[in-house]
Write an enzyme that holds these catalytic residues in place. Sequence first.
Site, short mmCIF file in Angstrom:
data_model
loop_
_atom_site.label_atom_id
_atom_site.label_comp_id
_atom_site.label_asym_id
_atom_site.label_seq_id
_atom_site.Cartn_x
_atom_site.Cartn_y
_atom_site.Cartn_z
N CYS A 1 -14.16 -46.25 106.66
CA CYS A 1 -14.36 -47.66 106.32
C CYS A 1 -13.43 -48.53 107.15
CB CYS A 1 -14.13 -47.86 104.83
SG CYS A 1 -12.56 -47.22 104.29
N GLU B 1 -14.59 -50.28 96.28
CA GLU B 1 -14.04 -50.19 97.65
C GLU B 1 -15.25 -49.96 98.55
OE1 GLU B 1 -10.66 -50.15 97.90
OE2 GLU B 1 -10.06 -49.55 95.89
P1 NDP Z 1 -22.92 -44.43 99.45
O1 NDP Z 1 -22.80 -45.80 98.88
O2 NDP Z 1 -24.23 -44.02 99.99
O3 NDP Z 1 -22.56 -43.34 98.34
C1 NDP Z 1 -21.32 -43.36 97.65
C2 NDP Z 1 -21.49 -42.67 96.32
O4 NDP Z 1 -22.38 -43.44 95.50
C3 NDP Z 1 -22.12 -41.28 96.42
O5 NDP Z 1 -21.47 -40.43 95.51
C4 NDP Z 1 -23.57 -41.54 96.02
O6 NDP Z 1 -24.20 -40.42 95.52
C5 NDP Z 1 -23.37 -42.60 94.96
N1 NDP Z 1 -24.57 -43.39 94.65
C6 NDP Z 1 -25.65 -43.64 95.43
N2 NDP Z 1 -26.53 -44.45 94.77
C7 NDP Z 1 -25.99 -44.70 93.55
C8 NDP Z 1 -26.41 -45.47 92.42
N3 NDP Z 1 -27.57 -46.14 92.40
N4 NDP Z 1 -25.60 -45.53 91.34
C9 NDP Z 1 -24.44 -44.88 91.32
N5 NDP Z 1 -23.99 -44.12 92.37
C10 NDP Z 1 -24.75 -44.04 93.47
O7 NDP Z 1 -21.75 -44.30 100.52
P2 NDP Z 1 -21.40 -43.06 101.47
O8 NDP Z 1 -21.16 -41.83 100.67
O9 NDP Z 1 -22.40 -43.02 102.56
O10 NDP Z 1 -19.98 -43.51 102.06
C11 NDP Z 1 -19.81 -44.31 103.16
C12 NDP Z 1 -19.53 -45.73 102.75
O11 NDP Z 1 -18.32 -45.77 102.00
C13 NDP Z 1 -19.28 -46.65 103.94
O12 NDP Z 1 -19.92 -47.88 103.71
C14 NDP Z 1 -17.76 -46.83 103.94
O13 NDP Z 1 -17.34 -48.01 104.56
C15 NDP Z 1 -17.46 -46.81 102.48
N6 NDP Z 1 -16.06 -46.46 102.23
C16 NDP Z 1 -15.20 -47.43 101.80
C17 NDP Z 1 -13.84 -47.15 101.63
C18 NDP Z 1 -12.89 -48.19 101.15
O14 NDP Z 1 -11.78 -47.83 100.74
N7 NDP Z 1 -13.23 -49.47 101.17
C19 NDP Z 1 -13.32 -45.81 101.92
C20 NDP Z 1 -14.31 -44.86 102.33
C21 NDP Z 1 -15.64 -45.19 102.48
P3 NDP Z 1 -25.16 -39.51 96.47
O15 NDP Z 1 -24.26 -38.84 97.44
O16 NDP Z 1 -25.81 -38.59 95.52
O17 NDP Z 1 -26.13 -40.47 97.12
#
Ligand code: NDP
Length: 523
Positions: free
Chosen positions: A325, A291
């Site tokens: 999002c 997502e």
């Molecule tokens: P990120 O992609 O930065 O992070 C999401 C998660 O992924 C965090 O737990 C992060 O950990 C982890 N992560 C980061 N790098 C890696 C990796 N290489 N491998 C595995 N996991 C990793 O997103 P945000 O937290 O900033 O969230 C915002 C984003 O989420 C926006 O783009 C938004 O649109 C989207 N979103 C989509 C939704 C949907 O239903 N389509 C709903 C809600 C949000 P860490 O925090 O440690 O970096």
Amino acid sequence: MLKIQDYRPQPFIDFTKAENVQAYEAALKKVRAELVGKHYPMVIDGERVDTAEKLTSLNPCDTSEVVGTTAKATIEDAERALQGAWKAFETWKTWDMDARARILLKASAILKRRHLEACALMSIEVGKNYAEADVEVAEAIDFLEYYARSAMKYSGFGSSETTWFEGEENGLMSLPLGVGVSISPWNFPCAIFVGMLAAPIVVGNCVIAKPAEDSGLIAGFIADIMYEAGLPAGVLQFLPGVGKDVGEYLTTHAKTRFITFTGSRAVGLHINEVAAKVQPGQKWIKKVVLELGGKDGMIVDETADLEVAITAAVQGAFGFNGQKCSAMSRLIVVDAVYDDVVNGFVERASKLKMGTGEENANVTAVVNQMSFDKIKGYLEIAPQEGKVLLGGEAPGECNGKQGYYVQATIVGDVKREARMAQEEIFGPVISVIRAKDWQDALDIANSTEYGLTGGVCSRNRARLEQARQELEVGNLYFNRKITGAIVGVQPFGGYNMSGTDSKAGGPDYLAYFMQLKTVTERW
Ligand code: NDP
């Protein structure tokens, strides 16, 4: 089989009533006394385990305040969590579906009792105002209630229908996959965190849940509720850590059976790529549910009720500072009503008050320094890409508090191909795009690579029907805001670069976490 009342979404709290505001303020006091400053260790195989290094969660509305800390899982911890979860799976997969579902219902009951505490913690940890926090906790409860009931249809032999055939018994069994990793974002740190672990778990999988770094406390609070509700050791491994370390390790690992990820497009696509590569000793193709982000547009045409459209625009754009999002980041207005809509939108948005989540402000701080810097970058290019009609500054402080404050910003006459009209900003910065006419507006709406939410404000039936067919989004809304999907009512998820369209809170979501076996016995 579990016989429970039908699913009903949680009602929202009415904060125009003084007693509800007072109850929220009391919850803030309680949370400040009992939860702020708390440390959440990892939970592996039912044991609380700590690490030498810790992750710190800051209050984005007052960055001098540390809200709390969590453990910071190492690769060795991730490996142990994975091995332990596979052990737990041997037993968990044999539980009756209704026994597993009952744990979700118990968790829901506990969360209902602690509803305002969860809200207050999010106000402090990620800056949600009262209504935003309330709808999120309601959504978390809804996920638990809805998935508990949805699981019942996969119970037992022959759970899916097959066609009669003479001389044989045929049936289709739904079986859990095994152990998966659930990686969640900070923007819905309660609802998405709980939904993404509860769905796979209820149908018999075990999950390693890695919350986002910025929201480790609310994740720890929810994990504790799941344990209190009776989840056996190892079924849910709570693993706060750094995404690019333990997240990467687990998504790449040969023993990871499935990955459920909500977050940015960049990280999601990276996970998709590494998960596709078969590792030595791996004996399955990993299932990946993604997502991702959006660049969601709402069209207003010349037949629309402009009051409805302006209200929808303000709510969709600035709820939780545009950090959804589903947030409306593009307002696409046909030329005939452009000035009226834009004037009304700017006028209404200019009344939004900036402040902290605890003060129940309309616009609070964005989540962290990285986000703040990224949004500032877009504010810098805004005057070249359009006319800044409102805001345009990121003061970084409000009422004497240092925090990641960005003004509600509206930029008019942005070109459809401009960066501000194509890239996810994830903050309170809205591009307004002028369309020649209805067809042009529809083309503009479809001109990004995303396809998450979208909307049309119009009273023209033929146009609404055309949009129903042609607007490329997973969630389409007419004559209302484009945010706020309710579990079971508006199954949620996007197309194109917005994800695998898995529709969280929808009737078929649990099927992503199961595999089917057809069994035939010749009599
Ligand atoms: P990120 O992609 O930065 O992070 C999401 C998660 O992924 C965090 O737990 C992060 O950990 C982890 N992560 C980061 N790098 C890696 C990796 N290489 N491998 C595995 N996991 C990793 O997103 P945000 O937290 O900033 O969230 C915002 C984003 O989420 C926006 O783009 C938004 O649109 C989207 N979103 C989509 C939704 C949907 O239903 N389509 C709903 C809600 C949000 P860490 O925090 O440690 O970096």
